[in-house]
Design a protein around this motif. Structure first.
Motif, PDB file in Angstrom:
ATOM      1  N   GLY A 198      49.529  44.790  25.313  1.00 35.08           N
ATOM      2  CA  GLY A 198      50.599  45.148  26.225  1.00 35.08           C
ATOM      3  C   GLY A 198      51.886  44.384  25.995  1.00 35.08           C
ATOM      4  N   LEU A 199      52.395  43.823  27.087  1.00 32.62           N
ATOM      5  CA  LEU A 199      53.703  43.184  27.067  1.00 32.62           C
ATOM      6  C   LEU A 199      53.731  41.940  26.184  1.00 32.62           C
ATOM      7  CD1 LEU A 199      56.504  43.461  28.288  1.00 32.62           C
ATOM      8  CD2 LEU A 199      55.741  42.065  30.208  1.00 32.62           C
ATOM      9  N   THR A 200      52.602  41.232  26.072  1.00 34.64           N
ATOM     10  CA  THR A 200      52.567  40.017  25.252  1.00 34.64           C
ATOM     11  C   THR A 200      52.862  40.340  23.791  1.00 34.64           C
ATOM     12  OG1 THR A 200      50.946  39.017  26.728  1.00 34.64           O
ATOM     13  CG2 THR A 200      51.147  38.062  24.541  1.00 34.64           C
ATOM     14  N   TRP A 213      56.510  41.581  23.433  1.00 37.49           N
ATOM     15  CA  TRP A 213      57.493  40.512  23.562  1.00 37.49           C
ATOM     16  C   TRP A 213      57.515  39.627  22.308  1.00 37.49           C
ATOM     17  CZ3 TRP A 213      61.840  39.282  25.229  1.00 37.49           C
ATOM     18  CH2 TRP A 213      62.253  37.958  25.428  1.00 37.49           C
ATOM     19  N   PRO A 250      60.793  38.841  30.008  1.00 36.33           N
ATOM     20  CA  PRO A 250      60.254  39.646  31.114  1.00 36.33           C
ATOM     21  C   PRO A 250      59.349  38.815  32.002  1.00 36.33           C
ATOM     22  CG  PRO A 250      59.122  40.170  29.057  1.00 36.33           C
ATOM     23  CD  PRO A 250      60.235  39.210  28.709  1.00 36.33           C
ATOM     24  N   VAL A 302      55.351  38.642  31.457  1.00 35.37           N
ATOM     25  CA  VAL A 302      54.706  37.808  30.451  1.00 35.37           C
ATOM     26  C   VAL A 302      54.049  36.615  31.111  1.00 35.37           C
ATOM     27  CG1 VAL A 302      55.111  36.381  28.419  1.00 35.37           C
ATOM     28  CG2 VAL A 302      56.269  38.576  28.639  1.00 35.37           C
TER      29      VAL A 302
END
Length: 896
Positions: A766-768, A771, A889, A892
């Motif tokens: 996902g976001l990890t 990023w 974000p 995170v």
């Protein structure tokens, strides 16, 4: 029960002092015979670590590049590259050494322990220090440390499946080993029945055994078996990362091959093409992943040991932070396991008809204010001591002896001269134990029993009115948070002992209420667990009212107890079994038996206290919680707790009072048995996983600009910006940063305000992942722009120097940007991390040497870089930090 057996064995050892060794004798034998260990994999030596490190693909690429420089005739550049290989190797070995020392310390802590009799006292020491001639003090659940002959024992059964493969326990009987020479094995059936073997497990009974063989001379040593130690485990995180590394390795191989072909075809310089291909492969291969997956968890486990939390299985660390339910014992874990008799209840004349309807007498005990013990309670205290061992280890029995010594010291109620003839231990079917004594005068034997009130009432075959009277007294004590035990007495003539306790004709004597203070730090620890989104479920064998009182003191979420609760009868009475649990927060063992698996899963959604639970029921509780999707940590200390400990995601054994079986089945050991330590372990587990995530995000991000600058200038027709020498230099920053810097990062401020992470969420999900890639692409864009600007205004050598300085600055910017997952840049800069500033300072110092020492600048193909341009490169790095800090974000930080 194991503790009672341990006390009996210690008392027997005092009667056989001649069979023990002195400390001096033991030390001499240890020097002569060597430690009691088997030939198995021990701590890796330096040569093994060097060999493993050099086998890494990164070092093969570095060495290959060095050889190519030598082939090209560039002796200086080749030698410098080899020198950088040695520096990177030294850094890697330093980290490996720290890891190995941490693992060695954990191996020492997790090695088997043995209780031996030396210099007239029982001493617990490492199993490796046991020598021939030592007297082992054995109790139920112990792993036998060496081959030995059983000298004294009761009901001894041993699991020898480690040697024979046969799962049925073997009965053992004592033999006279006094005349046996050291190291000798006695022949004959009697000796065979008394022979105990190293590595086998005492599953029942207790006793004393004299060591006859150790180490390689033991039976397990002769057949070449090796005990399992602390070994690396293929954790889900490691497996997931291995897949990622394999994917990147394939991509690196394909991209490098394409670059070599493209470079050679366009420029006709195949040696230069090979160097560019090696540089790209080095840039794309994130060999640091394997480093951080070893260093950070191992050093994290070492940090946990400093908080009296021993990690037996490193893979458990990544699960700790995801724990959503902590199932904990009450006695010794939430409480101090330091018991004092606080209240007594004596029956009015036992079960005689004339006593019917007469209420019993109650007495509150306060050693400071109670002047003397009324006569009505003398028999109760007397028989509570007779039902205990002479030299108690168990805190309850210590409390009984203390009570007797304080109030009955000069009376006829203490019987140090009586002889113990027979004993009946606790069983799952009957939670009571009995001792049969031979008095100095008289023919009849005196029988004393103590145990759970309902078990004692059952032994005494009391009528309904008497049961109700006792139940009311039990309830009154329990609501005060006291642990309640019943006491009964009987007499028996002859030596033909009954097979079971029920065959004695017992008379109910009374009840004792024991106070076990709550540990002072428990309410804060429970509150911290709740804030972290972790449920705490207390599991105890105590009476429900007792459990509720302690749970309220601990701060567990429960309904407010009534001021005057009505008597509800004993927990195992027929009426109780027919009734549902009183509230959603409480589950009793009997109520649990009435639920099928689906109903139990539903009930456990709201349960905070499980009372009157047998150890064998813990496994069902664990499985039901896991079926609800919970990540469960379970504490335990006994032999019967082992299945639940093994089944739990994180099994937690007690270090002080736990058996060897429980410790071996568990992933974590609380060395001081304190629940607060378990909450601290969850906190440190979250921190370790956080730092792993930060480190691996940094590694992924930092390889993007390095790989991009190794590839894109070639595709754009620019001069080559990064050679293998440059990337080897950058490794000097990346290696210590990804492991040492991030391993030393303190915990995030909101660490224990987050809910437990989802164990199914991948580390780079996902976001990890997004990023990390965005950081890398952002840094690459900045470096590419700086390189274009430098090429437009500087010569090739100065532009390469400017580009390199910008890469170093961006690298340091990525370190700073990944220190905090949620906080601001300014906050993270105020958080102390001495290793960070050492790494940053060393990186900048080495960069300045490479830029401004002429012969080094020549090796790096740099031209002099004006100081204004150096300041601009550092300014670009600062802008990268500010940009990432502003764009970070919030999700995170939640570990998405």
């Amino acid at each position: 029960m194991a503790h009672n057996h341990l006390s009996d064995a210690k008392a027997a050892a005092r009667a056989l002092p001649q069979l023990g060794l002195s400390a001096e004798q033991a030390a001499q034998r240890l020097r002569d015979e060597g430690p009691n260990v088997l030939s198995s994999a021990q701590q890796r030596g330096w040569l093994a670590m060097v060999r493993e490190t050099l086998s890494d693909p990164m070092f093969a690429l570095l060495l290959g590049a060095g050889v190519l420089y030598l082939v090209l005739g560039d002796l200086q550049e080749g030698l410098v590259l080899f020198g950088l290989v040695l520096v990177v190797l030294a850094l890697t070995l330093y980290q490996e050494g720290k890891t190995e020392h941490a693992l060695a310390a954990l191996r020492d802590l997790t090695s088997p322990r043995a209780l031996v009799w030396r210099d007239g006292a029982a001493v617990r020491l490492a199993g490796s220090d046991v020598v021939v001639g030592d007297v082992l003090v054995l109790a139920e659940g112990d792993r036998i440390a060496a081959d030995a002959l059983l000298m004294e024992g009761a009901d001894v059964q041993v699991d020898e499946s480690l040697l024979t493969g046969e799962a049925i326990p073997v009965d053992k009987s004592a033999t006279d080993a006094a005349g046996v020479g050291d190291g000798a094995h006695v022949d004959g059936t009697a000796a065979a029945n008394a022979q105990l073997f190293a590595g086998t497990l005492l599953v029942r009974g207790h006793g004393l055994a004299r060591v006859t063989a150790t180490g390689a001379r033991s039976e397990i040593g002769r057949i070449g078996a090796a005990l399992a130690g602390l070994t690396p485990e293929a954790s889900p995180l490691r497996l997931q990362t291995a897949q990622l590394v394999k994917g990147l390795a394939v991509m690196a191989a394909v991209a490098s091959l394409m670059l070599v072909l493209t470079y050679g075809w366009l420029k006709g310089d195949w040696l230069g093409a090979l160097l560019a291909g090696i540089a790209l492969a080095m840039a794309l291969l994130p060999q640091e992943f394997s480093v951080v997956l070893t260093v950070i968890p191992a050093l994290g486990a070492w940090r946990l040991s400093k908080h009296k939390v021993l990690t037996r299985r490193i893979a458990a660390i990544e699960t700790l932070g995801a724990t959503s339910v902590l199932c904990v014992d009450k006695t010794g874990t939430l409480t101090e396991n330091r018991m004092t008799v606080a209240q007594l209840y004596a029956e009015p004349g036992g079960t005689q008809p004339e006593a019917a309807g007469v209420p019993g007498e109650c007495l509150l005990i306060d050693y400071a204010t109670t002047p003397e013990l009324p006569e009505a309670f003398h028999t109760l205290v007397e028989y509570s001591i007779l039902a205990s061992v002479r030299d108690p280890f168990d805190p309850m029995e210590k409390a009984f002896h203390r009570l007797g010594q304080h109030f009955l010291k000069d009376t006829e109620h203490l019987h140090r001269d009586w002889t113990l003839m027979q004993q009946y231990g606790l069983t799952p079917e009957l939670r009571a134990m009995s001792h049969v004594w031979k008095a100095v005068d008289g023919q009849a034997h005196v029988v004393a029993a103590k145990g759970a009130p309902e078990a004692i009432v059952d032994l005494c075959h009391m009528d309904a009115a008497a049961q109700a009277r006792v139940a009311s007294a039990v309830e009154a004590m329990a609501v005060r948070g006291l642990r309640v035990l019943g006491v009964a007495r009987s007499r028996f003539e002859g030596m033909d002992w009954p097979a079971i306790e029920h065959d004695f004709e017992f008379e109910f004597v009374g009840l004792l209420g024991l106070a076990d203070p709550l540990r002072a730090d428990i309410p804060a620890a429970v509150a911290q667990a709740r804030t972290a989104g972790i449920r705490v479920v207390m599991i105890t064998g105590d009476y429900p009212a007792t459990a509720q009182a302690i749970a309220h003191q601990a701060g567990l979420y429960l309904p407010t107890p009534p001021d005057h609760p009505p008597p509800q009868g004993l927990a195992t009475s027929t009426a109780d079994q027919a009734q549902p649990p009183p509230d959603d927060w409480l589950l009793t063992g009997d109520g649990m038996n009435q639920l099928d698996d689906a109903a139990l899963r539903q009930r456990l959604a709201t349960v905070s206290v499980c009372a009157r639970i047998a150890p064998t029921q813990k496994l069902r509780i664990v499985q039901a919680l896991q079926a609800r999707g919970e990540v469960v940590a379970m504490t335990g200390d006994g032999v019967n707790d082992a299945p639940a400990l093994k089944a739990a995601h994180v099994g937690v054994a007690m270090g002080e009072r736990g058996t060897d079986v429980a410790r071996e089945a568990a992933s974590i050991v609380l060395l001081d048995d304190n629940f607060a330590g378990l909450v601290q372990a969850v906190r440190l587990g979250r921190r370790i996983f956080d730092n792993l995530r930060k480190s691996m995000s940094y590694i992924l991000a930092v390889h993007v600009p390095i790989a991009g600058m190794a590839l894109l200038p070639v595709l754009l027709g620019w001069p080559t910006m990064l050679y293998p020498l440059h990337i080897a230099f950058l490794e000097l920053v990346i290696d210590p940063a990804c492991s040492m810097v991030f391993e030393n990062e303190p915990a995030e401020p909101d660490l224990m305000q987050r809910p437990p992470r989802d164990v199914t969420t991948p580390l780079f999900g996902g976001l990890t992942l997004l990023w990390a890639l965005l950081q890398g692409l952002g840094a690459l864009a900045v470096v590419l722009a700086a390189t274009w600007w430098g090429m437009a205004n500087l010569g090739e050598g100065a532009a390469r120097a400017f580009s390199f300085a910008t890469i170093v600055a961006s690298n340091l910017a990525l370190i700073l940007a990944n220190r905090s997952r949620s906080g601001s840049l300014w906050h993270s800069l105020r958080v102390p991390n001495r290793t960070l500033w050492w790494v940053c300072g060393a990186a900048l110092a080495l960069m300045l040497l490479a830029l401004y020492v002429p012969w080094l600048a020549g090796l790096f193909k740099f031209a002099p870089l004006p100081l204004a341009w150096l300041a601009a490169a550092m300014g670009v790095g600062g802008l990268v930090v500010l940009g990432f800090g502003w764009l970070k974000p919030r999700g995170v930080g939640a570990g998405v």
